[in-house]
Design a protein around this motif. Structure first.
Motif, mmCIF file in Angstrom:
data_model
loop_
_atom_site.group_PDB
_atom_site.id
_atom_site.type_symbol
_atom_site.label_atom_id
_atom_site.label_comp_id
_atom_site.label_asym_id
_atom_site.label_seq_id
_atom_site.Cartn_x
_atom_site.Cartn_y
_atom_site.Cartn_z
ATOM 1 N N PRO A 587 0.978 -1.210 0.132
ATOM 2 C CA PRO A 587 -0.191 0.232 0.051
ATOM 3 C C PRO A 587 0.691 1.068 0.180
ATOM 4 N N CYS A 614 -4.881 -6.232 -7.059
ATOM 5 C CA CYS A 614 -5.828 -6.448 -6.133
ATOM 6 C C CYS A 614 -6.731 -6.994 -6.161
ATOM 7 N N ASP A 616 -9.780 -7.190 -3.663
ATOM 8 C CA ASP A 616 -10.499 -6.282 -3.309
ATOM 9 C C ASP A 616 -11.247 -4.775 -4.180
ATOM 10 N N LEU A 619 -10.993 -1.850 -2.150
ATOM 11 C CA LEU A 619 -9.570 -1.667 -2.023
ATOM 12 C C LEU A 619 -8.846 -0.653 -3.733
ATOM 13 N N LYS A 622 -9.664 2.649 -4.825
ATOM 14 C CA LYS A 622 -9.203 3.698 -3.676
ATOM 15 C C LYS A 622 -8.042 3.723 -4.571
#
Length: 696
Positions: A587, A614, A616, A619, A622
């Motif tokens: 991250p 990724c 998710d 996430l 974002k």
């Protein structure tokens, strides 16, 4: 007639049991019958032993043991009602069997009076919770058991081994210096195929406690015929019990129900070494129309290929199941450090286990097919083992691919489902004969210790011109975005910063095919540079430099010092935190403040390429929002069949290219690179990769 207690505490109440046995006339068998347990009991109890059965209830266990020759049995129970009934029931046929009303926490027997204390379910009834009062009662029970046993005597305890009970019992007696062995009793199957809860038999043998002795004997027997597996700690022994319980619950669930699309898997360990041997993944396909022959099948994944998309992901296994056309497919992965002699040997070994996971409705005497890729169990050769201070244990292994070629993998053992680095080998692997394998097996060696490459020197058999990873090919394809014409020519110099070395295949390829490039590779783990050099034929020269540093710190320092810039920056660095929904990059590498540093380190016409992995969705949304806020022009290429998404980020929208231009750029790039080497793999299709990019 409701005999259940109002609360679990009533199990330890004498009043409850008095009422229970007044109402319950027939024998009540907690945790199975004598026939379920006799194979284990006969190993540890001799016919001439004096046996004390605590909490006997009205079970027939003592009676059946008496009838086969165990006639020195004394039974005690807190309930006078049940003792009177048992005396009456056995007065004629078992005249020497003793029944006494007695509290096992305060027994009236002398010290060392019995060779065996036998308990079936009583400990479970006493230890209903972990309150101070309950723990005190259990300590009194254990102390009394220890008192009435001589050295060498055994406490045989039949239990469901709930976590708090198993932990208490194993910890207590192992701290006293008693060897502990646990037998898992095979779950019984009734006519309607309902599985019972798993039952365990604890064998605690009284030894004299030696002050200062740190070594404890802790063993587990998974099957009646298995040799005991020695474990290093109480925690490991309890984990083995927990694993067996989860296994039984999963069997029960899958026998009665479909997995309903859930990711259901479990691992079976080798009974001798305790190491993982098989991992089962259950794939249920409700949409498949059932016929007599397509209820159930087993698919054996060739060694070393368990990380491929088709075998190593939920989506891939579902596709495999649809292709196979079975209602339930059991996908079986083979583990490293295990010897598999042939497909036939695997079938023979698994035939008794796999039917435990058959769906309901499987016709009687149905032949369950074993499937694989061409009937091949594959080849996996562990060439090297090591430990990185930063990433933990790793292996370098050579495996046989689908096309018959061999590939070298770097795998970290804390995440065995991911190949960290991969390279194609120029030489095939010379596999030892089955005769040699069997000889080595008798010597206690694994298959991986005897198989060698035809050129065993590390790093001498790697094809550096071949990019195994699709995401590496996509990252190379993105270099077509560097120039206004959409491609680089051989004499166009550019500088590249790659964060994440791995096996070094990506920076090596760019170094070799882009002859005017200069490459700085940032790697935080010194061990990875050693691995890349020794096993993946990575080398440094005037145009290739490895900088051992934290990529975050290196970029921050480079920007703050104002010393130069890069035409291209690539992030191909994985996250060590496997609990995150994003495995690449960590991250911190997509933080807005840091990405501003990345932007400032790029040349005006520069290109930032990110390998994003990724799962998710929240996430990822974002992260994409942060990147869009830093770079005005972003192209995205999603790699088919994988989670990887490659982002090509530029500093100005004026560089925006049309799809036609990108396709042309890809063709020009391919033609340019073909001239730089005597070898070019036609499967790269860089132009096709650019054809599918979208602007985000």
């Amino acid at each position: 007639m409701n005999l259940l207690p109002k609360s679990s505490k009533e199990f330890s109440s004498a009043e409850y049991w008095e009422t229970f046995f007044k109402k319950r006339q027939s024998a009540f068998e907690w945790y199975g019958t004598y026939m379920d347990h006799c194979a284990v009991l006969h190993k540890y109890i001799k016919p001439k032993d004096k046996v004390l059965v605590v909490g006997c209830g009205n079970s027939e266990l003592s009676e059946q043991m008496y009838d086969v020759g165990y006639q020195g049995i004394t039974n005690i129970d807190i309930s006078q009602v049940v003792i009177d009934k048992m005396k009456e029931r056995n007065a004629t046929h078992r005249p020497t069997m003793v029944f006494m009303q007695m509290d096992m926490m305060q027994m009236e027997f002398g010290d060392s009076q019995f060779q065996v204390v036998l308990d079936k379910g009583t400990l479970d009834a006493v230890m209903t919770d972990e309150s101070d009062g309950t723990l005190h009662s259990v300590d009194r029970m254990f102390a009394e058991v220890a008192r009435v046993l001589p050295l060498g005597g055994r406490f045989v305890c039949i239990s469901l081994a709930q976590e708090h009970i198993a932990k208490k019992a194993v910890s207590y007696f192992s701290q006293q210096g008693w060897p502990v062995r646990i037998h898992a009793v095979e779950e019984q199957i009734t006519a309607d195929r309902q599985f019972t809860m798993p039952v365990f038999i604890f064998i605690f043998t009284k030894f004299k406690k030696i002050p200062g002795a740190g070594h404890r004997i802790l063993e587990m027997c998974m099957e009646e015929q298995d040799k005991p597996l020695r474990l290093a700690s109480v925690e490991q022994l309890l984990e083995a019990v927990k694993g067996r319980q989860q296994y039984a619950l999963l069997r029960n669930h899958l026998t009665k129900n479909s997995s309903s699309g859930e990711n259901v898997s479990l691992t079976l360990s080798d009974s001798v070494s305790g190491k993982p041997r098989y991992t089962f993944c259950i794939v249920d396909l409700p949409s498949v129309k059932v016929s007599r022959t397509n209820h159930f099948a087993i698919f054996i994944v060739p060694q070393g290929r368990e990380t491929e998309w088709l075998f190593g992901t939920d989506e891939g296994r579902k596709q495999l199941g649809k292709t196979a056309g079975f209602k339930r497919l059991l996908v079986v992965a083979l583990h490293r450090d295990q010897l598999y002699e042939s497909m036939e040997a695997i079938q023979s070994e698994l035939s008794g286990k796999v039917l435990e996971f058959a769906p309901s409705g499987l016709p009687a005497n149905q032949q369950v097919p074993f499937l694989s890729v061409g009937g091949d169990i594959g080849v996996r050769t562990v060439q090297c083992r090591g430990t990185s201070d930063m990433s933990g244990e790793y292996v370098i292994e050579d495996v046989k691919g689908e096309d018959g070629n061999y590939f070298r993998h770097l795998v970290f053992l804390n995440n065995v489902n991911v190949v960290q680095s991969e390279a194609k080998l120029l030489h095939t692997i010379s596999v030892t004969s089955q005769k040699r394998k069997k000889k080595d097996k008798r010597r206690g060696q694994s298959c991986s210790q005897t198989e060698k490459t035809s050129n065993p020197k590390p790093g001498q058999a790697v094809d550096k011109s071949y990019l195994c990873c699709d995401h590496h090919r996509a990252m190379v394809a993105g270099l077509a975005l560097l120039s206004e014409k959409g491609a680089l020519v051989a004499d166009t110099p550019f500088s590249l910063l790659v964060v994440g070395l791995g096996g070094g295949s990506l920076p090596s390829f760019i170094h070799d095919y882009f002859s005017q490039s200069t490459v700085d590779a940032i790697e935080i783990d010194p061990m990875m540079l050693e691995v890349a050099t020794a096993w993946f034929e990575f080398s440094q020269d005037s145009r290739m430099k490895v900088i051992l540093a934290d990529g975050l710190n290196y970029i921050r320092t480079a920007v703050d010092s104002g010393n130069g810039s890069y035409d291209v920056i690539m992030f191909d660095v994985d996250s060590k935190d496997t609990t995150l929904g994003m495995s690449c990059p960590p991250p911190a590498f997509v933080d807005d403040v840091f990405l501003l540093k990345v932007r400032n380190l790029l040349a005006p016409q520069g290109l930032f390429i990110l390998n994003l992995v990724c799962r998710d969705s929240t996430l990822k949304e974002k992260v994409m929002g942060v990147i869009k806020g830093i770079f005005p022009l972003i192209y995205l290429h999603k790699i088919e069949g994988e989670v990887n998404e490659i982002l090509y980020c530029q500093l100005t929208v004026e560089l925006k290219a049309r799809s036609k231009d990108l396709l042309e750029a890809g063709h020009i790039l391919e033609n340019t690179l073909k001239k730089q080497s005597s070898y070019w793999d036609e499967t790269y299709n860089l132009a096709e990769m650019l054809k599918t990019v979208t602007i985000v």
